[in-house]
Design a protein around this motif. Sequence first.
Motif, PDB file in Angstrom:
ATOM      1  N   THR A 193      21.796  43.055  39.103  1.00  0.00           N
ATOM      2  CA  THR A 193      21.090  42.013  39.812  1.00  0.00           C
ATOM      3  C   THR A 193      20.207  41.238  38.842  1.00  0.00           C
ATOM      4  O   THR A 193      19.406  41.819  38.137  1.00  0.00           O
ATOM      5  N   LYS A 194      20.393  39.944  38.818  1.00  0.00           N
ATOM      6  CA  LYS A 194      19.542  39.070  38.006  1.00  0.00           C
ATOM      7  C   LYS A 194      18.594  38.366  38.964  1.00  0.00           C
ATOM      8  O   LYS A 194      19.033  37.819  39.967  1.00  0.00           O
ATOM      9  N   SER A 195      17.300  38.326  38.624  1.00  0.00           N
ATOM     10  CA  SER A 195      16.380  37.515  39.406  1.00  0.00           C
ATOM     11  C   SER A 195      16.774  36.052  39.212  1.00  0.00           C
ATOM     12  O   SER A 195      17.420  35.703  38.223  1.00  0.00           O
ATOM     13  N   ARG A 196      16.374  35.196  40.144  1.00  0.00           N
ATOM     14  CA  ARG A 196      16.664  33.765  39.985  1.00  0.00           C
ATOM     15  C   ARG A 196      16.083  33.233  38.673  1.00  0.00           C
ATOM     16  O   ARG A 196      16.782  32.535  37.921  1.00  0.00           O
ATOM     17  N   PRO A 197      14.815  33.580  38.315  1.00  0.00           N
ATOM     18  CA  PRO A 197      14.295  33.127  37.014  1.00  0.00           C
ATOM     19  C   PRO A 197      15.150  33.622  35.843  1.00  0.00           C
ATOM     20  O   PRO A 197      15.442  32.866  34.914  1.00  0.00           O
TER      21      PRO A 197
ATOM     22  N   LEU B 243      30.170  37.308  39.305  1.00  0.00           N
ATOM     23  CA  LEU B 243      28.955  36.738  38.695  1.00  0.00           C
ATOM     24  C   LEU B 243      28.032  36.098  39.737  1.00  0.00           C
ATOM     25  O   LEU B 243      26.816  36.208  39.656  1.00  0.00           O
ATOM     26  N   THR B 244      28.641  35.432  40.719  1.00  0.00           N
ATOM     27  CA  THR B 244      27.832  34.736  41.722  1.00  0.00           C
ATOM     28  C   THR B 244      26.951  35.709  42.503  1.00  0.00           C
ATOM     29  O   THR B 244      25.819  35.394  42.839  1.00  0.00           O
ATOM     30  N   ARG B 245      27.496  36.894  42.764  1.00  0.00           N
ATOM     31  CA  ARG B 245      26.755  37.860  43.585  1.00  0.00           C
ATOM     32  C   ARG B 245      25.638  38.532  42.805  1.00  0.00           C
ATOM     33  O   ARG B 245      24.777  39.196  43.379  1.00  0.00           O
ATOM     34  N   GLN B 246      25.664  38.399  41.476  1.00  0.00           N
ATOM     35  CA  GLN B 246      24.679  39.103  40.665  1.00  0.00           C
ATOM     36  C   GLN B 246      23.287  38.482  40.725  1.00  0.00           C
ATOM     37  O   GLN B 246      22.320  39.092  40.291  1.00  0.00           O
ATOM     38  N   VAL B 247      23.220  37.268  41.241  1.00  0.00           N
ATOM     39  CA  VAL B 247      21.902  36.631  41.303  1.00  0.00           C
ATOM     40  C   VAL B 247      21.138  37.196  42.500  1.00  0.00           C
ATOM     41  O   VAL B 247      21.664  37.283  43.609  1.00  0.00           O
ATOM     42  N   GLU B 248      19.901  37.596  42.214  1.00  0.00           N
ATOM     43  CA  GLU B 248      19.061  38.204  43.244  1.00  0.00           C
ATOM     44  C   GLU B 248      18.950  37.302  44.460  1.00  0.00           C
ATOM     45  O   GLU B 248      18.736  36.103  44.333  1.00  0.00           O
ATOM     46  N   GLY B 249      19.086  37.874  45.630  1.00  0.00           N
ATOM     47  CA  GLY B 249      18.963  37.109  46.865  1.00  0.00           C
ATOM     48  C   GLY B 249      20.297  36.614  47.393  1.00  0.00           C
ATOM     49  O   GLY B 249      20.421  36.279  48.569  1.00  0.00           O
TER      50      GLY B 249
END
Lengths: 319, 319
Positions: A193-197, B243-249
């Motif tokens: 999981t990557k934060s948006r920032p 990759l798209t799902r890896q973004v937090e939220g």
Amino acid sequence: MTVDVAGAAAALLAAEDILILTHRRPDGDTTGCAGALCRALRQIGKTAYILDNPDITPRYAPLIVPYAPSEGFVPGFIVSTDIAEEKLFPDTAEAYKGKVDLVIDHHGSNTGFGAQDLVRPDAGACAEVLYDVIVALGAKLTTEIAMCIYIGVSTDTGCFKFSNTTAHTHAVAAACLTAGVDGGEINRALFETKSRPRFEMERIVFDTMEFYEDGAIALALLWRADIDRTGADMDDLDSIASLTRQVEGVQIGITLTENRAGTVKASVRTTKEMDAAALCKKCGGGGHIRAAGATFDCGMEQAKAAILRAAREQFHAVG
Amino acid sequence: MTVDVAGAAAALLAAEDILILTHRRPDGDTTGCAGALCRALRQIGKTAYILDNPDITPRYAPLIVPYAPSEGFVPGFIVSTDIAEEKLFPDTAEAYKGKVDLVIDHHGSNTGFGAQDLVRPDAGACAEVLYDVIVALGAKLTTEIAMCIYIGVSTDTGCFKFSNTTAHTHAVAAACLTAGVDGGEINRALFETKSRPRFEMERIVFDTMEFYEDGAIALALLWRADIDRTGADMDDLDSIASLTRQVEGVQIGITLTENRAGTVKASVRTTKEMDAAALCKKCGGGGHIRAAGATFDCGMEQAKAAILRAAREQFHAVG
């Protein structure tokens, strides 16, 4: 004085009112170790707390924050976990310099600042050492303790990816999963999981990355305005410098970050053919052979020209 | 007929002239299993080969290509590794449909197409099962065999990151490292290194990613001209959809790929709140609950509108 796992466990069993220290810029290993040790000590009937760490980020806060000392607690025995030297104490631990009773660590560079020192440089994570200590204490590996250990082990070994991962690392991980840890869920949060920032920072690295010398040198530029716009914090910027080196063929990966003061920080990451420390030394910096840095008292364009010149020199000298 | 590890080992010990099959679009697990089994069988004195797989990519070729059948070899015993059903045979294995003597697999969906079937759905990787078979065969775990096993295990479990990783997975990895495998080096090649085409593809995904519903839906667009320009192959495109799902939220991650025929493929990845299969079904597709797809007979903009509509409907129905 150097001690082994049994010696460390004996010291803890004899101790009362134990205070556990974590290091500056706390990561998953120091907080995982402190969290596991505190829970295990309480389980066997000890009074134990973890000293507040002002740098703690939301990601690792649940491991240590609930164990902050209660008002009026007077520690009788100080343990440090994953701390190589007293310089790495957080500000809150200033009063405990020279007073650590037991050091538990895995850094080969540990200065041995404790009355007793358990240092195992063969361990990929300090949490591996902690696991052995907990077993020696006779504490039960509850799911919660195992979760702390697992976080320490997985974060310090890049989720078992790095070369510091040993058979013992995997054995400890196996014990944690057997104890009920949901590794998949933890790792999704920690690694997938990557934060948006963080995502926005990566987008900038990807966008700005330029290649030189047929793809052997990669260079990314992080402008202060962009960093501020993304709202990236320390957790987000962590390891961003290694992105440049991940591209196949790149032997020297350079990330230039514009500091708030107007200076420019260069982070250099190399593959085994190149020496990051030597390269940065030419620009007044230093570091390790694969990861080094330098700071420039000039603007981005000048810093870029200087570090690229040094990188090309090394590339042609080695190539 | 279902067999256990001992039964599979007994069948192999009784067999002669063994041919090993891998599946279509061969990955690290099927090639790691075939590579390990062939080397182990030869070590204990058997004649064994691995059938050519026309889809083999450079990454996994060293595991199986050197073991291609020599001219005139007539197999007496056919083993399939990591193949859930005969539909997944490569074209070269057409003649062996209905003729597999021993199936070794870990897919719960395995159709049991062998005369004997060793299927262990609890194993994160088929290579874990293979490890147990090799031990039962009495073969020595050489560094080379351990390397094949390790590649199978690490690739199928996302380097021990996914929830299919168990205590047994870690125990097998520990045995491989003890046998001399350089896990750090292997993982750097498999997980830390992006080919330039893969890097360029990721750059496109990052550049084109748009967010909707306050960041709960992410959508990336891969235009054919861009894909062709990067020179990305199957290995490069592998898992790009996640990759798209890896973004937090992000709860619904959508990747739209323009096919050569002018149609558009939608790959949908969801977190636990959302149902990718139900979403894609609305667009005439299908799949699993967390990973599904659909194909649109129209241009990108229309496909984007249709899939976004379905995604928003689900998001509001669930939210």
